[in-house]
Design an enzyme around this catalytic site. Structure first.
Site, PDB file in Angstrom:
ATOM      1  N   TYR A 140     -16.176 -19.449 -10.156  1.00 18.41           N
ATOM      2  CA  TYR A 140     -17.396 -18.656 -10.246  1.00 18.41           C
ATOM      3  C   TYR A 140     -18.384 -18.937  -9.106  1.00 18.41           C
ATOM      4  O   TYR A 140     -19.546 -18.583  -9.190  1.00 18.41           O
ATOM      5  CB  TYR A 140     -18.090 -18.899 -11.592  1.00 18.41           C
ATOM      6  CG  TYR A 140     -17.419 -18.214 -12.754  1.00 18.41           C
ATOM      7  CD1 TYR A 140     -16.132 -18.568 -13.161  1.00 18.41           C
ATOM      8  CD2 TYR A 140     -18.064 -17.193 -13.453  1.00 18.41           C
ATOM      9  CE1 TYR A 140     -15.514 -17.938 -14.226  1.00 18.41           C
ATOM     10  CE2 TYR A 140     -17.452 -16.556 -14.527  1.00 18.41           C
ATOM     11  CZ  TYR A 140     -16.179 -16.924 -14.900  1.00 18.41           C
ATOM     12  OH  TYR A 140     -15.574 -16.299 -15.960  1.00 18.41           O
ATOM     13  N   LYS A 191      -4.643 -26.757 -14.232  1.00 21.12           N
ATOM     14  CA  LYS A 191      -3.331 -26.362 -13.708  1.00 21.12           C
ATOM     15  C   LYS A 191      -3.044 -27.260 -12.506  1.00 21.12           C
ATOM     16  O   LYS A 191      -2.793 -26.780 -11.394  1.00 21.12           O
ATOM     17  CB  LYS A 191      -3.339 -24.874 -13.311  1.00 21.12           C
ATOM     18  CG  LYS A 191      -3.061 -23.928 -14.457  1.00 21.12           C
ATOM     19  CD  LYS A 191      -1.641 -24.021 -15.011  1.00 21.12           C
ATOM     20  CE  LYS A 191      -0.627 -23.376 -14.087  1.00 21.12           C
ATOM     21  NZ  LYS A 191       0.754 -23.440 -14.689  1.00 21.12           N
ATOM     22  N   ASP A 224      -1.879 -23.279 -19.389  1.00 17.25           N
ATOM     23  CA  ASP A 224      -0.992 -22.284 -20.010  1.00 17.25           C
ATOM     24  C   ASP A 224      -0.455 -22.818 -21.340  1.00 17.25           C
ATOM     25  O   ASP A 224      -0.396 -22.099 -22.344  1.00 17.25           O
ATOM     26  CB  ASP A 224       0.157 -21.868 -19.058  1.00 17.25           C
ATOM     27  CG  ASP A 224       0.868 -23.039 -18.379  1.00 17.25           C
ATOM     28  OD1 ASP A 224       0.397 -24.191 -18.518  1.00 17.25           O
ATOM     29  OD2 ASP A 224       1.887 -22.802 -17.707  1.00 17.25           O
ATOM     30  N   ASP A 248     -13.493 -19.668 -19.741  1.00 16.85           N
ATOM     31  CA  ASP A 248     -13.818 -18.276 -20.070  1.00 16.85           C
ATOM     32  C   ASP A 248     -12.669 -17.640 -20.845  1.00 16.85           C
ATOM     33  O   ASP A 248     -12.844 -17.058 -21.920  1.00 16.85           O
ATOM     34  CB  ASP A 248     -14.083 -17.496 -18.776  1.00 16.85           C
ATOM     35  CG  ASP A 248     -14.344 -16.031 -19.054  1.00 16.85           C
ATOM     36  OD1 ASP A 248     -15.130 -15.735 -19.966  1.00 16.85           O
ATOM     37  OD2 ASP A 248     -13.736 -15.172 -18.371  1.00 16.85           O
ATOM     38  N   ASP A 252     -12.239 -16.701 -25.242  1.00 20.87           N
ATOM     39  CA  ASP A 252     -11.981 -15.396 -25.870  1.00 20.87           C
ATOM     40  C   ASP A 252     -10.823 -15.542 -26.858  1.00 20.87           C
ATOM     41  O   ASP A 252     -10.842 -14.969 -27.953  1.00 20.87           O
ATOM     42  CB  ASP A 252     -11.645 -14.313 -24.827  1.00 20.87           C
ATOM     43  CG  ASP A 252     -12.866 -13.454 -24.467  1.00 20.87           C
ATOM     44  OD1 ASP A 252     -13.994 -13.998 -24.486  1.00 20.87           O
ATOM     45  OD2 ASP A 252     -12.689 -12.255 -24.172  1.00 20.87           O
TER      46      ASP A 252
HETATM   47  C1  IPM Z   1     -18.682 -14.817 -20.581  1.00 21.21           C
HETATM   48  C2  IPM Z   1     -18.492 -13.574 -19.740  1.00 21.21           C
HETATM   49  C3  IPM Z   1     -19.003 -13.800 -18.323  1.00 21.21           C
HETATM   50  C4  IPM Z   1     -18.149 -14.878 -17.693  1.00 21.21           C
HETATM   51  C5  IPM Z   1     -19.007 -12.544 -17.437  1.00 21.21           C
HETATM   52  C6  IPM Z   1     -19.773 -11.418 -18.055  1.00 21.21           C
HETATM   53  C7  IPM Z   1     -19.555 -12.833 -16.068  1.00 21.21           C
HETATM   54  O1  IPM Z   1     -17.166 -13.181 -19.754  1.00 21.21           O
HETATM   55  O2  IPM Z   1     -19.828 -15.265 -20.739  1.00 21.21           O
HETATM   56  O3  IPM Z   1     -17.705 -15.332 -21.122  1.00 21.21           O
HETATM   57  O4  IPM Z   1     -17.095 -14.590 -17.110  1.00 21.21           O
HETATM   58  O5  IPM Z   1     -18.553 -16.032 -17.780  1.00 21.21           O
HETATM   59 MN    MN Z   2     -15.928 -14.299 -21.164  1.00 20.04          MN
END
Ligand code: IPM
Ligand code: MN
Ligand code: NAD
Length: 354
Positions: A140, A191, A224, A248, A252
Protein backbone atom coordinates in the site's frame (compact mmCIF):
# COMPACT_ATOMS: atom_id res chain seq x y z
CA UNK A 1 -15.45 12.59 39.59
CA UNK A 2 -14.15 14.27 36.47
CA UNK A 3 -15.95 13.37 33.31
CA UNK A 4 -13.74 13.64 30.28
CA UNK A 5 -15.60 14.21 27.09
CA UNK A 6 -13.91 12.45 24.21
CA UNK A 7 -14.12 14.05 20.80
CA UNK A 8 -15.06 11.95 17.79
CA UNK A 9 -14.88 12.97 14.14
CA UNK A 10 -17.63 11.22 12.16
CA UNK A 11 -16.94 10.72 8.45
CA UNK A 12 -19.85 8.78 6.91
CA UNK A 13 -18.39 8.74 3.37
CA UNK A 14 -20.08 7.17 0.35
CA UNK A 15 -22.75 4.66 -0.65
CA UNK A 16 -24.06 2.78 2.37
CA UNK A 17 -21.48 4.56 4.57
CA UNK A 18 -23.92 7.28 5.76
CA UNK A 19 -26.75 4.78 6.42
CA UNK A 20 -24.70 2.45 8.59
CA UNK A 21 -22.83 5.29 10.29
CA UNK A 22 -26.11 6.88 11.34
CA UNK A 23 -27.02 3.70 13.20
CA UNK A 24 -23.59 3.52 14.84
CA UNK A 25 -23.97 7.15 15.95
CA UNK A 26 -27.38 6.26 17.40
CA UNK A 27 -25.69 3.52 19.41
CA UNK A 28 -23.15 6.03 20.75
CA UNK A 29 -26.05 8.23 21.84
CA UNK A 30 -27.68 5.25 23.50
CA UNK A 31 -24.58 4.40 25.58
CA UNK A 32 -24.68 8.02 26.68
CA UNK A 33 -28.03 7.22 28.31
CA UNK A 34 -27.20 3.74 29.59
CA UNK A 35 -23.54 4.05 30.53
CA UNK A 36 -22.97 7.77 30.93
CA UNK A 37 -20.54 7.83 28.01
CA UNK A 38 -19.97 11.42 27.05
CA UNK A 39 -18.82 12.01 23.52
CA UNK A 40 -18.70 15.12 21.41
CA UNK A 41 -19.36 14.24 17.78
CA UNK A 42 -18.53 16.37 14.79
CA UNK A 43 -19.51 15.34 11.26
CA UNK A 44 -17.37 15.79 8.16
CA UNK A 45 -18.66 15.47 4.59
CA UNK A 46 -15.48 14.05 3.03
CA UNK A 47 -16.27 11.66 0.22
CA UNK A 48 -17.19 11.32 -3.44
CA UNK A 49 -19.84 14.11 -3.52
CA UNK A 50 -17.42 16.67 -2.13
CA UNK A 51 -14.68 15.49 -4.45
CA UNK A 52 -16.95 15.72 -7.49
CA UNK A 53 -18.38 19.13 -6.61
CA UNK A 54 -15.35 20.86 -5.07
CA UNK A 55 -12.38 18.77 -6.17
CA UNK A 56 -11.46 18.28 -2.50
CA UNK A 57 -10.65 14.86 -1.03
CA UNK A 58 -8.97 15.10 2.36
CA UNK A 59 -9.05 18.85 3.05
CA UNK A 60 -5.80 20.64 3.73
CA UNK A 61 -4.90 20.61 7.40
CA UNK A 62 -7.34 17.75 8.11
CA UNK A 63 -4.73 15.36 9.51
CA UNK A 64 -3.36 18.02 11.82
CA UNK A 65 -6.88 18.90 12.95
CA UNK A 66 -7.76 15.25 13.61
CA UNK A 67 -4.64 14.61 15.61
CA UNK A 68 -4.90 17.72 17.74
CA UNK A 69 -8.65 18.14 18.18
CA UNK A 70 -10.01 14.59 18.22
CA UNK A 71 -9.59 11.36 20.16
CA UNK A 72 -11.07 9.09 17.50
CA UNK A 73 -12.59 9.00 14.03
CA UNK A 74 -15.65 6.91 13.13
CA UNK A 75 -16.03 6.41 9.41
CA UNK A 76 -18.37 4.60 7.04
CA UNK A 77 -16.91 3.66 3.67
CA UNK A 78 -15.36 5.32 0.64
CA UNK A 79 -15.79 4.36 -2.99
CA UNK A 80 -18.12 5.54 -5.74
CA UNK A 81 -18.66 4.36 -9.31
CA UNK A 82 -18.51 8.01 -10.43
CA UNK A 83 -14.86 8.07 -9.32
CA UNK A 84 -13.34 5.10 -11.14
CA UNK A 85 -9.82 6.14 -10.16
CA UNK A 86 -10.79 5.76 -6.49
CA UNK A 87 -8.72 8.90 -5.93
CA UNK A 88 -10.80 10.30 -3.09
CA UNK A 89 -10.87 6.99 -1.19
CA UNK A 90 -7.13 6.69 -1.51
CA UNK A 91 -6.61 10.26 -0.29
CA UNK A 92 -9.12 10.09 2.56
CA UNK A 93 -8.92 6.54 3.88
CA UNK A 94 -5.34 5.58 3.07
CA UNK A 95 -4.46 9.22 3.77
CA UNK A 96 -5.73 8.91 7.34
CA UNK A 97 -4.19 5.47 7.85
CA UNK A 98 -0.78 6.59 6.65
CA UNK A 99 -0.90 10.24 7.64
CA UNK A 100 -1.98 9.54 11.21
CA UNK A 101 0.45 6.60 11.31
CA UNK A 102 -2.32 4.16 12.29
CA UNK A 103 -0.06 1.15 12.03
CA UNK A 104 -2.38 -1.44 13.59
CA UNK A 105 -5.40 -2.56 11.65
CA UNK A 106 -7.18 -4.67 14.22
CA UNK A 107 -9.90 -6.86 12.76
CA UNK A 108 -11.71 -9.31 15.03
CA UNK A 109 -13.05 -12.49 13.45
CA UNK A 110 -15.65 -13.68 15.90
CA UNK A 111 -18.64 -15.87 15.19
CA UNK A 112 -21.65 -14.46 17.04
CA UNK A 113 -23.99 -17.34 16.28
CA UNK A 114 -23.30 -20.73 14.72
CA UNK A 115 -25.99 -20.39 12.07
CA UNK A 116 -24.09 -17.46 10.52
CA UNK A 117 -20.99 -19.28 9.35
CA UNK A 118 -20.92 -20.94 5.93
CA UNK A 119 -18.68 -23.64 7.44
CA UNK A 120 -20.43 -26.84 8.35
CA UNK A 121 -20.58 -27.99 11.97
CA UNK A 122 -18.70 -25.10 13.61
CA UNK A 123 -19.50 -23.80 17.07
CA UNK A 124 -19.05 -20.15 18.05
CA UNK A 125 -15.86 -21.01 19.96
CA UNK A 126 -14.26 -22.40 16.79
CA UNK A 127 -14.15 -19.01 15.09
CA UNK A 128 -12.71 -16.46 17.46
CA UNK A 129 -9.47 -14.73 16.56
CA UNK A 130 -8.07 -11.29 15.95
CA UNK A 131 -6.12 -10.20 12.89
CA UNK A 132 -3.33 -7.64 13.26
CA UNK A 133 -2.92 -6.27 9.77
CA UNK A 134 0.06 -3.97 9.16
CA UNK A 135 -1.59 -0.76 8.03
CA UNK A 136 0.93 1.80 6.82
CA UNK A 137 3.27 0.13 4.34
CA UNK A 138 3.71 -3.11 2.35
CA UNK A 139 1.95 -3.12 -1.01
CA UNK A 140 0.00 0.00 0.00
CA UNK A 141 3.01 2.32 -0.23
CA UNK A 142 1.90 3.62 -3.63
CA UNK A 143 5.34 3.14 -5.17
CA UNK A 144 5.87 1.95 -8.70
CA UNK A 145 5.66 3.25 -12.19
CA UNK A 146 5.24 2.69 -15.88
CA UNK A 147 7.66 2.47 -18.70
CA UNK A 148 6.39 2.75 -22.26
CA UNK A 149 2.81 2.85 -21.02
CA UNK A 150 0.24 1.92 -23.67
CA UNK A 151 2.79 0.31 -25.98
CA UNK A 152 3.33 -3.42 -26.57
CA UNK A 153 6.59 -3.11 -24.61
CA UNK A 154 4.88 -1.67 -21.58
CA UNK A 155 6.39 -2.31 -18.15
CA UNK A 156 4.51 -1.67 -14.89
CA UNK A 157 6.26 -1.97 -11.55
CA UNK A 158 4.40 -2.14 -8.26
CA UNK A 159 6.62 -2.00 -5.23
CA UNK A 160 6.23 -3.06 -1.66
CA UNK A 161 7.95 -1.47 1.32
CA UNK A 162 8.73 -3.40 4.47
CA UNK A 163 10.62 -1.40 7.06
CA UNK A 164 12.27 -2.85 10.12
CA UNK A 165 10.35 -0.38 12.26
CA UNK A 166 7.04 -1.08 10.55
CA UNK A 167 7.31 -4.86 10.78
CA UNK A 168 8.54 -4.83 14.34
CA UNK A 169 5.83 -2.58 15.72
CA UNK A 170 2.95 -4.62 14.28
CA UNK A 171 4.48 -7.90 15.45
CA UNK A 172 5.04 -6.43 18.92
CA UNK A 173 1.44 -5.16 18.94
CA UNK A 174 0.18 -8.67 18.16
CA UNK A 175 2.19 -10.26 20.97
CA UNK A 176 1.27 -7.51 23.43
CA UNK A 177 -2.39 -8.03 22.59
CA UNK A 178 -2.02 -11.80 23.03
CA UNK A 179 -0.39 -11.32 26.41
CA UNK A 180 -2.93 -8.74 27.57
CA UNK A 181 -5.95 -10.73 26.49
CA UNK A 182 -4.79 -14.19 27.56
CA UNK A 183 -4.53 -15.50 24.00
CA UNK A 184 -2.03 -18.32 23.69
CA UNK A 185 -0.81 -18.31 20.11
CA UNK A 186 0.37 -15.75 17.57
CA UNK A 187 0.50 -16.90 13.95
CA UNK A 188 2.44 -14.83 11.43
CA UNK A 189 1.79 -15.43 7.75
CA UNK A 190 3.79 -14.25 4.77
CA UNK A 191 5.03 -15.55 1.43
CA UNK A 192 8.68 -15.73 2.42
CA UNK A 193 9.09 -18.75 0.15
CA UNK A 194 8.65 -16.39 -2.81
CA UNK A 195 9.04 -12.86 -1.51
CA UNK A 196 12.57 -13.43 -0.33
CA UNK A 197 13.52 -10.00 0.93
CA UNK A 198 10.43 -8.69 2.65
CA UNK A 199 9.63 -12.20 3.83
CA UNK A 200 13.11 -12.62 5.26
CA UNK A 201 12.71 -9.43 7.29
CA UNK A 202 9.30 -10.54 8.59
CA UNK A 203 10.69 -13.95 9.55
CA UNK A 204 13.68 -12.54 11.42
CA UNK A 205 11.64 -9.93 13.25
CA UNK A 206 8.93 -12.43 14.15
CA UNK A 207 11.44 -14.87 15.68
CA UNK A 208 13.19 -12.10 17.57
CA UNK A 209 10.01 -10.63 19.02
CA UNK A 210 8.52 -14.06 19.77
CA UNK A 211 11.54 -14.87 21.95
CA UNK A 212 10.48 -12.01 24.25
CA UNK A 213 7.10 -13.68 24.85
CA UNK A 214 8.03 -17.24 25.88
CA UNK A 215 4.57 -17.96 27.27
CA UNK A 216 2.98 -17.39 23.86
CA UNK A 217 3.29 -19.95 21.09
CA UNK A 218 4.72 -18.47 17.89
CA UNK A 219 3.56 -20.10 14.72
CA UNK A 220 4.48 -19.36 11.10
CA UNK A 221 2.49 -20.16 7.97
CA UNK A 222 2.60 -19.22 4.32
CA UNK A 223 -0.33 -16.97 3.52
CA UNK A 224 -1.86 -19.32 0.95
CA UNK A 225 -1.92 -22.09 3.56
CA UNK A 226 -3.45 -19.63 6.04
CA UNK A 227 -6.35 -19.04 3.67
CA UNK A 228 -6.90 -22.79 3.52
CA UNK A 229 -6.59 -23.29 7.28
CA UNK A 230 -9.02 -20.45 7.97
CA UNK A 231 -11.63 -22.58 6.22
CA UNK A 232 -10.54 -26.06 7.33
CA UNK A 233 -9.49 -25.38 10.90
CA UNK A 234 -10.25 -21.83 12.04
CA UNK A 235 -10.10 -22.86 15.70
CA UNK A 236 -6.30 -22.95 15.50
CA UNK A 237 -6.11 -19.16 15.19
CA UNK A 238 -5.87 -16.88 18.19
CA UNK A 239 -3.97 -13.83 16.95
CA UNK A 240 -2.92 -13.59 13.30
CA UNK A 241 -0.34 -11.01 12.26
CA UNK A 242 0.45 -10.22 8.65
CA UNK A 243 1.25 -7.53 6.14
CA UNK A 244 -1.12 -4.98 4.69
CA UNK A 245 -2.20 -6.84 1.54
CA UNK A 246 -2.52 -10.34 2.98
CA UNK A 247 -4.35 -8.78 5.93
CA UNK A 248 -6.80 -7.10 3.58
CA UNK A 249 -7.55 -10.31 1.71
CA UNK A 250 -7.67 -12.63 4.70
CA UNK A 251 -10.00 -10.35 6.65
CA UNK A 252 -12.61 -10.48 3.90
CA UNK A 253 -12.37 -14.25 4.24
CA UNK A 254 -12.58 -13.76 8.00
CA UNK A 255 -15.70 -11.65 7.49
CA UNK A 256 -17.27 -14.47 5.49
CA UNK A 257 -16.51 -16.95 8.29
CA UNK A 258 -18.41 -14.84 10.80
CA UNK A 259 -21.46 -14.24 8.67
CA UNK A 260 -20.43 -11.78 5.99
CA UNK A 261 -19.06 -8.31 5.46
CA UNK A 262 -22.10 -6.76 7.08
CA UNK A 263 -20.83 -7.87 10.48
CA UNK A 264 -17.10 -7.28 10.32
CA UNK A 265 -15.55 -4.45 12.32
CA UNK A 266 -12.14 -2.83 12.48
CA UNK A 267 -9.94 -0.34 14.26
CA UNK A 268 -7.05 1.53 12.65
CA UNK A 269 -4.97 2.23 15.69
CA UNK A 270 -1.86 4.02 16.87
CA UNK A 271 -1.94 3.48 20.63
CA UNK A 272 -2.23 6.76 22.48
CA UNK A 273 -3.13 8.76 19.39
CA UNK A 274 -6.29 9.60 17.48
CA UNK A 275 -7.43 6.32 15.90
CA UNK A 276 -9.96 5.43 13.22
CA UNK A 277 -12.78 2.90 13.49
CA UNK A 278 -14.75 1.63 10.49
CA UNK A 279 -16.59 -1.43 9.23
CA UNK A 280 -14.52 -3.74 7.04
CA UNK A 281 -17.02 -3.51 4.20
CA UNK A 282 -17.03 -0.95 1.44
CA UNK A 283 -19.63 1.46 0.12
CA UNK A 284 -21.65 -1.34 -1.58
CA UNK A 285 -23.02 0.93 -4.36
CA UNK A 286 -25.85 -1.43 -5.40
CA UNK A 287 -27.25 -1.34 -1.85
CA UNK A 288 -26.92 2.40 -1.30
CA UNK A 289 -30.13 4.20 -0.40
CA UNK A 290 -32.14 0.97 -0.19
CA UNK A 291 -32.16 0.74 3.61
CA UNK A 292 -30.93 -2.85 3.29
CA UNK A 293 -27.34 -2.51 4.47
CA UNK A 294 -26.45 -4.26 7.68
CA UNK A 295 -25.35 -1.65 10.24
CA UNK A 296 -23.78 -4.27 12.55
CA UNK A 297 -20.23 -3.88 11.22
CA UNK A 298 -20.40 -0.13 11.80
CA UNK A 299 -22.00 -0.61 15.22
CA UNK A 300 -19.38 -3.14 16.30
CA UNK A 301 -16.69 -0.76 15.05
CA UNK A 302 -18.20 1.94 17.27
CA UNK A 303 -17.92 -0.68 20.05
CA UNK A 304 -14.20 -1.10 19.33
CA UNK A 305 -13.91 2.67 19.46
CA UNK A 306 -15.65 2.80 22.85
CA UNK A 307 -13.19 0.25 24.16
CA UNK A 308 -10.28 2.26 22.77
CA UNK A 309 -11.61 5.40 24.44
CA UNK A 310 -11.72 3.65 27.82
CA UNK A 311 -15.40 2.67 27.89
CA UNK A 312 -14.98 -1.11 28.11
CA UNK A 313 -18.33 -1.74 29.79
CA UNK A 314 -20.26 0.15 27.17
CA UNK A 315 -18.28 -1.64 24.47
CA UNK A 316 -19.22 -4.99 25.98
CA UNK A 317 -22.88 -3.97 26.16
CA UNK A 318 -22.84 -3.04 22.46
CA UNK A 319 -21.39 -6.38 21.42
CA UNK A 320 -23.82 -8.24 23.65
CA UNK A 321 -26.73 -6.37 22.12
CA UNK A 322 -25.63 -7.23 18.58
CA UNK A 323 -25.20 -10.86 19.58
CA UNK A 324 -28.69 -10.93 21.11
CA UNK A 325 -30.20 -9.42 17.98
CA UNK A 326 -28.48 -12.03 15.84
CA UNK A 327 -29.71 -14.84 18.11
CA UNK A 328 -33.26 -13.45 17.96
CA UNK A 329 -33.18 -13.12 14.17
CA UNK A 330 -33.57 -9.34 14.45
CA UNK A 331 -31.30 -8.58 11.53
CA UNK A 332 -31.13 -7.24 8.02
CA UNK A 333 -31.67 -9.65 5.15
CA UNK A 334 -27.99 -10.52 4.58
CA UNK A 335 -28.20 -12.42 7.88
CA UNK A 336 -31.59 -13.93 7.11
CA UNK A 337 -33.77 -11.33 8.83
CA UNK A 338 -36.28 -8.89 7.42
CA UNK A 339 -35.34 -5.59 9.07
CA UNK A 340 -34.35 -2.38 7.34
CA UNK A 341 -31.09 -0.65 8.27
CA UNK A 342 -32.73 1.78 10.75
CA UNK A 343 -34.90 -0.96 12.25
CA UNK A 344 -31.86 -3.18 12.80
CA UNK A 345 -30.02 -0.28 14.45
CA UNK A 346 -33.02 0.42 16.67
CA UNK A 347 -33.21 -3.22 17.84
CA UNK A 348 -29.56 -3.11 18.84
CA UNK A 349 -30.10 0.14 20.74
CA UNK A 350 -33.12 -1.29 22.54
CA UNK A 351 -31.03 -4.20 23.78
CA UNK A 352 -28.24 -2.07 25.22
CA UNK A 353 -28.68 -1.97 28.96
CA UNK A 354 -26.68 -0.20 31.63
C1 IPM B 1 -10.31 -2.25 3.45
C2 IPM B 1 -10.48 -1.81 2.01
C3 IPM B 1 -9.39 -0.82 1.62
C4 IPM B 1 -8.07 -1.56 1.68
C5 IPM B 1 -9.57 -0.19 0.23
C6 IPM B 1 -10.90 0.48 0.08
C7 IPM B 1 -8.47 0.79 -0.08
O1 IPM B 1 -10.52 -2.90 1.17
O2 IPM B 1 -10.33 -1.40 4.35
O3 IPM B 1 -10.19 -3.45 3.70
O4 IPM B 1 -7.64 -2.19 0.70
O5 IPM B 1 -7.44 -1.48 2.73
MN1 MN C 1 -10.59 -4.82 2.22
P1 NAD D 1 -18.26 -3.98 -0.58
O1 NAD D 1 -17.80 -4.33 0.79
O2 NAD D 1 -18.82 -2.63 -0.76
O3 NAD D 1 -19.35 -5.05 -1.05
C1 NAD D 1 -19.03 -6.44 -1.20
C2 NAD D 1 -20.30 -7.27 -1.04
O4 NAD D 1 -20.74 -7.26 0.33
C3 NAD D 1 -21.50 -6.74 -1.84
O5 NAD D 1 -22.27 -7.85 -2.26
C4 NAD D 1 -22.27 -5.93 -0.82
O6 NAD D 1 -23.63 -5.82 -1.14
C5 NAD D 1 -22.03 -6.72 0.45
N1 NAD D 1 -22.04 -5.84 1.63
C6 NAD D 1 -21.06 -4.98 1.99
N2 NAD D 1 -21.40 -4.33 3.10
C7 NAD D 1 -22.62 -4.77 3.45
C8 NAD D 1 -23.51 -4.46 4.51
N3 NAD D 1 -23.20 -3.55 5.44
N4 NAD D 1 -24.68 -5.11 4.57
C9 NAD D 1 -25.01 -6.04 3.66
N5 NAD D 1 -24.21 -6.37 2.63
C10 NAD D 1 -23.03 -5.74 2.52
O7 NAD D 1 -17.00 -4.21 -1.56
P2 NAD D 1 -16.84 -3.93 -3.12
O8 NAD D 1 -18.14 -4.15 -3.82
O9 NAD D 1 -15.66 -4.69 -3.51
O10 NAD D 1 -16.47 -2.40 -3.21
C11 NAD D 1 -17.41 -1.33 -3.39
C12 NAD D 1 -16.67 -0.01 -3.18
O11 NAD D 1 -16.26 0.11 -1.82
C13 NAD D 1 -15.38 0.13 -4.01
O12 NAD D 1 -15.28 1.45 -4.41
C14 NAD D 1 -14.29 -0.23 -3.02
O13 NAD D 1 -13.03 0.34 -3.34
C15 NAD D 1 -14.87 0.38 -1.75
N6 NAD D 1 -14.35 -0.18 -0.50
C16 NAD D 1 -14.16 0.69 0.52
C17 NAD D 1 -13.77 0.25 1.76
C18 NAD D 1 -13.58 1.23 2.87
O14 NAD D 1 -13.88 2.40 2.71
N7 NAD D 1 -13.09 0.82 4.01
C19 NAD D 1 -13.61 -1.13 1.99
C20 NAD D 1 -13.83 -2.02 0.92
C21 NAD D 1 -14.22 -1.54 -0.31
Amino acid sequence: MTITVKRVAVVPGDGIGPEVTEEAVGVLERVGETHGVRLELKHFDWGADKFLSEGVTLPEGALEMLSTEFDAVLSGAFGDPRVPSNQHAEDILLGMRRGLDLYINLRPVRLLHERLTPLRGRAVGDINFVVFRENTEGAYCGAGGFLKRGTPDEVATQEEFNTRKGVERIVVAAFEYARGSGRRRVTMCDKSNVQRFGGDLWQRVFKEVAARYPEIEANHQYADATAMFMVLNPAQFDVLVTNNLFGDILTDLGAALQGGLGLASSGNIHPGRVSLFEPVHGSAPPLAGKRQANPAGAILSAGLMLEYLGHAEAAGAVERAVRECVAAGETTRDLGGALSTPEAGERVRARIRG
